[in-house]
Design a protein around this motif. Structure first.
Motif, mmCIF file in Angstrom:
data_model
loop_
_atom_site.group_PDB
_atom_site.id
_atom_site.type_symbol
_atom_site.label_atom_id
_atom_site.label_comp_id
_atom_site.label_asym_id
_atom_site.label_seq_id
_atom_site.Cartn_x
_atom_site.Cartn_y
_atom_site.Cartn_z
ATOM 1 N N ARG A 259 0.874 -1.172 0.000
ATOM 2 C CA ARG A 259 0.000 0.000 0.000
ATOM 3 C C ARG A 259 0.914 1.226 0.000
ATOM 4 O O ARG A 259 1.263 1.771 1.049
ATOM 5 C CB ARG A 259 -0.947 0.018 1.197
ATOM 6 N N PHE A 260 1.357 1.573 -1.181
ATOM 7 C CA PHE A 260 2.344 2.632 -1.366
ATOM 8 C C PHE A 260 3.617 2.289 -0.578
ATOM 9 O O PHE A 260 4.228 1.272 -0.880
ATOM 10 C CB PHE A 260 1.743 3.997 -0.995
ATOM 11 N N ASP A 261 3.995 3.100 0.417
ATOM 12 C CA ASP A 261 5.241 2.809 1.134
ATOM 13 C C ASP A 261 5.002 2.007 2.408
ATOM 14 O O ASP A 261 5.865 1.925 3.274
ATOM 15 C CB ASP A 261 5.987 4.110 1.461
ATOM 16 N N ARG A 262 3.841 1.381 2.496
ATOM 17 C CA ARG A 262 3.502 0.541 3.639
ATOM 18 C C ARG A 262 3.167 -0.859 3.161
ATOM 19 O O ARG A 262 2.946 -1.099 1.989
ATOM 20 C CB ARG A 262 2.320 1.132 4.413
ATOM 21 N N LEU A 263 3.092 -1.784 4.103
ATOM 22 C CA LEU A 263 2.704 -3.163 3.800
ATOM 23 C C LEU A 263 1.478 -3.556 4.611
ATOM 24 O O LEU A 263 1.376 -3.240 5.807
ATOM 25 C CB LEU A 263 3.840 -4.137 4.137
#
Length: 812
Positions: A259-263
């Motif tokens: 999720r963009f720069d997250r997981l």
């Protein structure tokens, strides 16, 4: 044509898909109601992480997922795509899981999905966060990806509204009105909506809605942990939502998505968290949404530790938020589709995840509009497949929780279910225990697979040991029992075979309409015949024994057969059907010495002339009244002997004692399966299903087109001239190379079909595999290869049956 008035309860991804599919087929008198706001109604769709992995051991589930992928790829909302096709990657961190990935690749090759098993370096290349030293390999499916559930709801509802479908958010369903056993309206907190058909797509609320019409739905909402990390430095600057494949680490019960720069991290390794449907909060009472429970960090601790090991970059972040989201689980892990057996017009499409949602929408639309589903074989998803005990709340809760625990486990095809067991035991159970039976389960029945008491029979016999996977739930005793059946005489417990009784002055006419063969024959006749759907596909194969002018006994395959007969009973009451199974039992007495054992005990003539092949008669065996049918699914002389449950133990003891001088043995299902394949006998649900017709399946002999009309006859006339595939017998020379079913068949490097049933033939001394193949490849002597884990096993197309083609042993 506007079609009937349809009310769909639930505007999640399933209800929205159904509304779209129905309206695209011209049914526009459709209303979709939901207690929540549209399009994010607060059900499972609203929080679902959206990972779509198409891989499944079920051909039907894979095909439902494939259609969902294809449809969602074509959808967008104001330029926002409903599907991100980033691919799917499953990684193995143990040798056992790597072998399982090869098996899963075999399923995909069988069902026609592009995939490949890749090495650890390529795994890391595709998903650079993965620790190279942890993985042994992976399974890559390029067409997998992320479904945007709420967007898919909006896209499909927009299309449906454009065709005239009405959508009512913030309408809570309070009741369903019925009259004379048929739905008439849906009652909401804002008024009634008239209905000719109601389809429950309420997800986790499904059992509550079904109760409104007195229907028990074997579904449990369970909490499933989903967490989101904070920013991961290694992903800094990622401006697209997802660029890496969705990732599954099944050895750790984990999955991951960008999720963009997250997981996002999903976890199945925690304790089951079942929730009573009546305890789910209302839309207005829930803090976030009704399908979301408070995150429990302690349950997630092991998942976070394992995540940091597999994806070391996550050590530089932390878990920022999480939920325990509710999803629907069933007792066998499959959806619940179909019409109530008691209330006409009330349908369900339940326990469907986003992965299969559009496929189910299409399947249900076809079923409702056309009267049958032509795109998918739905028999294993039919809501009426369950036996009564499988609807008991205790059973449903235990099995649903077990399916949650096992969702990522490596499961063997023969692996029995856990508690509660035992549930159903035949009258012979005590004797079977004394003989050291190894039991597996069949629709709740404890059924012997082999008997430890027969271990001495193994000595001196050539019983080859199969490969490690095939040797699970197997013993060399299986081979000894199969050979002993051919040599002397064996007793088989056939009680798990479903038995129905059809009676009444209209019984013969009713069964003539329902079946493909002529069953209006003399009293004592036994007929092998088929049940067809309206499109000519096979619904079941059954034996029909005429025990009196207005009295028939049917050997059926399961509860779906009972449901099919019941739905088609004549309205004038001239025929009735009931289930005899629980009150009766059956022993198959088979082998060249079967008559030697039976005749001295009987008060009727069991000679070849006295009771011919495929004939039945009532008799006494000692003190036990029986219905004896001369037929055999192991290909040997003998009878199926039916009696009441109270007399079953006496029947066993009488036969057992009388057979001691003839070398009688008790034999299990392992031997039975080997023997039936040597004779080429088909098994419905495995060898053929609703997607196949009799001519393709090699069962054209069971169709009598000159007998008059029957269900499916017109469609069958059209299909008869276009046989493009055939169920084909293959043999394998290598005795260790025993396959288990669902393996792909290759012509060179091209997958061309798949295996249905398989076993080692202990009489013929070869492995046997039946497979669906293109008709042009089903030529005797042709060499093909079976994909078995990472192997390609040579197999040769053989003429069937492999054993006793002249039928002398059966008719002697």
């Amino acid at each position: 044509m506007a079609g009937p008035r349809v009310v769909i309860i639930g505007a999640g991804v399933v209800g929205a898909s159904l509304a779209d599919e129905l309206s695209s087929r011209g049914w526009t008198e459709v209303t979709v109601v939901d207690q929540g706001p549209l399009p994010a109604t607060g059900g499972s769709t609203s929080h679902a992480p959206g990972l779509v992995f198409q891989t499944n051991s079920s051909k039907t589930m894979t095909e439902l997922a494939r259609y969902t992928v294809e449809k969602f790829r074509s959808l967008d909302v104001d330029g926002q795509p409903c599907f991100l096709q980033v691919g799917g990657l499953e990684v193995a961190t143990t040798p056992e899981r790597l072998a399982e990935l090869h098996r899963r690749h075999g399923w995909l090759a069988s069902w026609g999905i592009e995939a490949r098993v890749i090495g650890p370096d390529e795994c890391v290349e595709l998903h650079p966060l993965v620790a190279r030293e942890r993985v042994l390999g992976g399974l890559l499916v390029p067409t997998d990806g992320l479904a945007k559930g709420v967007l898919a709801v909006e896209a499909q509802l927009r299309a449906a509204r454009a065709r005239g479908v009405r959508t009512l958010g913030r309408h809570e369903v309070r009741d369903i009105r019925t009259e004379d056993g048929r739905v008439t309206a849906v009652v909401t907190d804002q008024g009634e909506v008239p209905a000719d058909l109601v389809v429950c797509c309420a997800g986790i609320w499904g059992p509550k809605v079904a109760r409104m019409v007195g229907m028990d739905l074997p579904l449990t909402p369970l909490g499933h942990q989903l967490a989101w990390t904070g920013p991961v430095p290694a992903l800094a600057g990622q401006d697209r939502e997802a660029v890496r494949p969705i990732l599954r680490h099944q050895d750790g019960d984990l999955y991951y998505r960008d999720r963009f720069d997250r997981l996002g991290i999903g976890y199945y390794g925690h304790r089951p968290m079942p929730v009573d449907v009546d305890d789910i909060l209302s839309v207005d009472a829930a803090d976030e949404m009704p399908s979301v429970m408070r995150f429990t960090p302690d349950d997630f601790a092991e998942a976070w530790t394992e995540t940091q090991s597999l994806l070391p970059a996550t050590k530089e972040t932390e878990v920022e938020e999480g939920i325990n989201g509710l999803f629907s689980f069933t007792t066998d892990g499959l959806p619940l589709l179909g019409e109530s057996p008691d209330v006409k017009g009330f349908w369900v499409a339940e326990a469907v995840w986003v992965t299969h949602s559009a496929g189910v929408g299409r399947a249900m639309a076809e079923w409702l509009v056309d009267g049958h589903c032509s795109s998918f074989d739905l028999h294993e998803c039919d809501v009426n497949r369950f036996e009564p005990h499988q609807l008991a709340p205790e059973y449903v809760l235990a099995r649903d929780c077990q399916n949650f625990v096992e969702v990522y486990d490596i499961l063997h095809p023969l692996q029995p279910a856990g508690a509660p067991r035992p549930l159903r035991t035949s009258p012979f159970h005590a004797r079977q225990q004394e003989l050291g039976a190894f039991f597996l389960e069949a629709t709740g029945w404890e059924r012997p697979q082999w008997y430890a008491a027969n271990e001495p029979l193994v000595e001196g016999r050539d019983i080859p040991v199969p490969n490690d996977w095939a040797a699970r739930y197997w013993s060399p005793v299986v081979g000894a029992e199969a050979q002993a059946t051919r040599e002397t005489v064996a007793m088989y417990d056939m009680t798990a075979l479903k038995r129905l009784e059809v009676t009444g002055r209209g019984a013969a006419a009713f069964l003539q309409r329902m079946t493909t063969a002529n069953v209006d024959k003399s009293v004592g006749s036994v007929t092998y015949t088929l049940l067809l759907d309206h499109d000519g596909g096979i619904r079941s194969d059954v034996t029909v024994a005429r025990l009196g002018r207005d009295h028939y006994q049917i050997g059926a395959n399961g509860n779906l057969d009972l449901d099919w007969f019941t739905r088609h009973l004549p309205e004038d009451g001239s025929a009735q059907v009931r289930d005899l199974t629980a009150g009766t039992c059956c022993i198959g007495l088979w082998g060249p010495k079967a008559r030697e054992v039976l005749q001295p005990l009987a008060d009727k003539d069991f000679s070849n002339q006295g009771l011919k092949y495929f004939r039945a008669q009532r008799a006494h065996i000692g003190a036990v009244p029986v219905t004896a049918m001369r037929l055999s699914y192991v290909g040997e002389l003998g009878w199926e002997l039916y009696t009441t449950a109270d007399m079953g133990l006496k029947l066993w003891d009488t036969l057992w004692e009388a057979g001691q001088g003839s070398g009688i043995v008790a034999a299990g299902r392992g031997a039975f399966n080997s023997l039936r394949l040597e004779k080429g006998y088909r098994s419905f649900g495995t060898d053929m299903t609703c997607e196949h017709d009799p001519y393709e399946a090699g069962l054209g002999f069971a169709v009598k087109m000159d007998k008059g009309d029957f269900i499916g006859r017109a469609a069958l006339e059209r299909r008869a001239a276009d046989v493009t595939r055939r169920l084909t017998c293959l043999t394998i020379d290598d005795p260790r190379s025993v396959v288990m079913g669902k393996e792909p068949v290759y012509d060179g490097d091209r997958p061309v079909g798949y295996v249905t049933s398989a076993a080692y033939g202990y009489t013929i001394g070869k492995g046997i595999a039946y497979a669906w193949l293109p008709a042009e490849l089903a030529t005797t002597g042709r060499t093909l290869r079976l994909g078995y884990f990472d192997q390609r096993i040579p197999a040769v197309v053989a003429e069937e049956p492999l054993f006793d083609p002249s039928m002398q042993r059966l008719r002697g």
